[in-house]
Design a protein around this motif. Structure first.
Motif, PDB file in Angstrom:
ATOM      1  N   VAL A 191       0.870  -1.177   0.000  1.00  0.00           N
ATOM      2  CA  VAL A 191       0.000   0.000   0.000  1.00  0.00           C
ATOM      3  C   VAL A 191       0.906   1.225   0.000  1.00  0.00           C
ATOM      4  O   VAL A 191       1.782   1.364   0.861  1.00  0.00           O
ATOM      5  CB  VAL A 191      -0.933   0.031   1.222  1.00  0.00           C
ATOM      6  CG1 VAL A 191      -1.831   1.261   1.165  1.00  0.00           C
ATOM      7  CG2 VAL A 191      -1.772  -1.242   1.280  1.00  0.00           C
ATOM      8  N   THR A 192       0.714   2.105  -0.967  1.00  0.00           N
ATOM      9  CA  THR A 192       1.542   3.298  -1.094  1.00  0.00           C
ATOM     10  C   THR A 192       0.672   4.480  -1.466  1.00  0.00           C
ATOM     11  O   THR A 192      -0.314   4.334  -2.200  1.00  0.00           O
ATOM     12  CB  THR A 192       2.650   3.074  -2.153  1.00  0.00           C
ATOM     13  OG1 THR A 192       3.516   4.207  -2.186  1.00  0.00           O
ATOM     14  CG2 THR A 192       2.080   2.810  -3.530  1.00  0.00           C
ATOM     15  N   ILE A 203      11.330   7.849  -7.901  1.00  0.00           N
ATOM     16  CA  ILE A 203      11.813   6.877  -8.871  1.00  0.00           C
ATOM     17  C   ILE A 203      11.949   5.511  -8.206  1.00  0.00           C
ATOM     18  O   ILE A 203      11.561   4.482  -8.771  1.00  0.00           O
ATOM     19  CB  ILE A 203      13.157   7.322  -9.474  1.00  0.00           C
ATOM     20  CG1 ILE A 203      13.034   8.713 -10.114  1.00  0.00           C
ATOM     21  CG2 ILE A 203      13.654   6.291 -10.481  1.00  0.00           C
ATOM     22  CD1 ILE A 203      12.020   8.804 -11.221  1.00  0.00           C
ATOM     23  N   ALA A 204      12.501   5.492  -6.980  1.00  0.00           N
ATOM     24  CA  ALA A 204      12.605   4.221  -6.257  1.00  0.00           C
ATOM     25  C   ALA A 204      11.220   3.664  -5.951  1.00  0.00           C
ATOM     26  O   ALA A 204      11.021   2.445  -5.948  1.00  0.00           O
ATOM     27  CB  ALA A 204      13.401   4.407  -4.970  1.00  0.00           C
ATOM     28  N   ARG A 205      10.259   4.544  -5.697  1.00  0.00           N
ATOM     29  CA  ARG A 205       8.866   4.115  -5.486  1.00  0.00           C
ATOM     30  C   ARG A 205       8.356   3.394  -6.728  1.00  0.00           C
ATOM     31  O   ARG A 205       7.717   2.338  -6.636  1.00  0.00           O
ATOM     32  CB  ARG A 205       7.993   5.336  -5.176  1.00  0.00           C
ATOM     33  CG  ARG A 205       6.493   5.058  -5.109  1.00  0.00           C
ATOM     34  CD  ARG A 205       5.703   6.365  -5.014  1.00  0.00           C
ATOM     35  NE  ARG A 205       4.266   6.113  -4.963  1.00  0.00           N
ATOM     36  CZ  ARG A 205       3.503   5.912  -6.036  1.00  0.00           C
ATOM     37  NH1 ARG A 205       4.057   5.921  -7.246  1.00  0.00           N
ATOM     38  NH2 ARG A 205       2.215   5.695  -5.895  1.00  0.00           N
ATOM     39  N   ALA A 206       8.621   3.976  -7.903  1.00  0.00           N
ATOM     40  CA  ALA A 206       8.168   3.358  -9.152  1.00  0.00           C
ATOM     41  C   ALA A 206       8.817   1.990  -9.355  1.00  0.00           C
ATOM     42  O   ALA A 206       8.160   1.036  -9.795  1.00  0.00           O
ATOM     43  CB  ALA A 206       8.488   4.277 -10.329  1.00  0.00           C
ATOM     44  N   SER A 220      -1.624  -1.455  -4.026  1.00  0.00           N
ATOM     45  CA  SER A 220      -2.740  -0.525  -3.883  1.00  0.00           C
ATOM     46  C   SER A 220      -2.180   0.886  -3.709  1.00  0.00           C
ATOM     47  O   SER A 220      -1.555   1.187  -2.694  1.00  0.00           O
ATOM     48  CB  SER A 220      -3.601  -0.892  -2.668  1.00  0.00           C
ATOM     49  OG  SER A 220      -4.622   0.067  -2.473  1.00  0.00           O
ATOM     50  N   GLU A 221      -2.383   1.734  -4.724  1.00  0.00           N
ATOM     51  CA  GLU A 221      -1.935   3.130  -4.641  1.00  0.00           C
ATOM     52  C   GLU A 221      -3.089   3.966  -4.099  1.00  0.00           C
ATOM     53  O   GLU A 221      -3.779   4.666  -4.836  1.00  0.00           O
ATOM     54  CB  GLU A 221      -1.476   3.611  -6.012  1.00  0.00           C
ATOM     55  CG  GLU A 221      -0.266   2.860  -6.550  1.00  0.00           C
ATOM     56  CD  GLU A 221       0.257   3.422  -7.856  1.00  0.00           C
ATOM     57  OE1 GLU A 221       0.678   4.600  -7.875  1.00  0.00           O
ATOM     58  OE2 GLU A 221       0.225   2.685  -8.866  1.00  0.00           O
TER      59      GLU A 221
END
Length: 279
Positions: A191-192, A203-206, A220-221
């Motif tokens: 979940v983010t 970018i690290a999130r992607a 789940s965004e």
């Protein structure tokens, strides 16, 4: 060279570089930046970072002084000059130079670049977090140079013996950290926070999201709260400098530790991706 700076075509060691007083960064912090790691003289995820850099500039109507291709060439040339290829590669563009005036200056912006030795954390050691109310403005999706709230939050985390500060908005919605994105594992899924105007699209999130999908871990965004954060199976912190860290304490209370197998699968996969791309 041990460190290296660049300003509109001039190069030098960082402690030798001089910046004109009329650069608008001095008066208003008027600019945007981006940054990422290099390993073995290879800059990781460079196209993604440069795309975000140009997008941030565009959202503030800052005219870039170089093309994307030209910037990539300058950055790689500078990396090649360094004594080590394991680096933090930072670049920013300010709106330009002129006598102090709130109205925008005309013409292209000023390009700054900074390189210094740095290593990526392998993410095997837990970190401690604190929570703070998010008092920043409503354009957090733009990677601007206006970082005073993040600096204050980072200092408070340091004084508390922690490595990061987690921001939350009224009502308890978790946004991001002072200089990272924060995510949770809940019911076996990631979940983010969504990429609205309250967080930076990391970018690290992607890469984390793409890796979850590759490993068939649901994503789940959606917004989540402090209550969700403290009850999470795992708490993950990501940034371009630290691809996958995990927290075991927030505000002095233990958190996470409930799904270590999934956490380790993600950590290893993300580090392997980085090592493969920069071998």
């Amino acid at each position: 060279m041990k460190t290296l700076g660049y300003y509109n075509g001039r190069y030098g060691e960082l402690d030798e570089m001089m910046i004109p007083m009329n650069d608008r960064v001095c008066w208003f912090g008027d600019g945007v930046y981006d940054a990422g790691p290099s390993r073995n003289y290879k800059i990781f995820a460079l196209d993604e970072h440069i795309d975000r850099f140009f997008n941030s500039a565009g959202l503030l109507d800052i005219k870039m002084p170089v093309t994307k291709a030209e910037l990539k060439e300058i950055l790689q040339e500078m990396v090649n000059k360094m004594d080590t290829g394991n680096l933090f590669v930072y670049y920013q563009v300010t709106r330009g130079s002129g006598i102090r005036n709130h109205a925008f200056t005309e013409g292209a912006g000023n390009l700054w670049i900074m390189l210094k030795p740095a290593e990526i954390s392998d993410g095997t050691q837990p970190i401690r977090l604190i929570t703070l109310e998010d008092t920043r403005f409503l354009h957090c999706n733009i990677k601007t140079l206006n970082l005073i709230p993040s600096c204050v939050a980072t200092e408070k985390a340091k004084q508390a013996g922690c490595q990061e500060a987690v921001f939350y908005r009224p009502g308890g919605r978790v946004t991001e950290c002072a200089h990272s994105n924060v995510h949770i594992i809940k019911d076996g899924k990631l979940v983010t926070a969504p990429t609205d105007n309250l967080i930076l699209p990391g970018i690290a999130r992607a890469h984390l999201i793409r890796m979850c999908k590759k490993l068939e871990i649901p994503v789940s965004e959606t917004p989540y709260t402090l209550e969700d954060l403290f009850a999470a199976e795992e708490v993950i912190v990501t940034s371009s400098s630290n691809l996958c860290l995990y927290a075991n304490e927030i505000d002095g209370k233990p958190v996470g530790g409930k799904n270590p197998e999934l956490l380790e699968k993600l950590r290893k996969a993300l580090l392997d991706e980085f090592y493969e791309a920069t071998k």
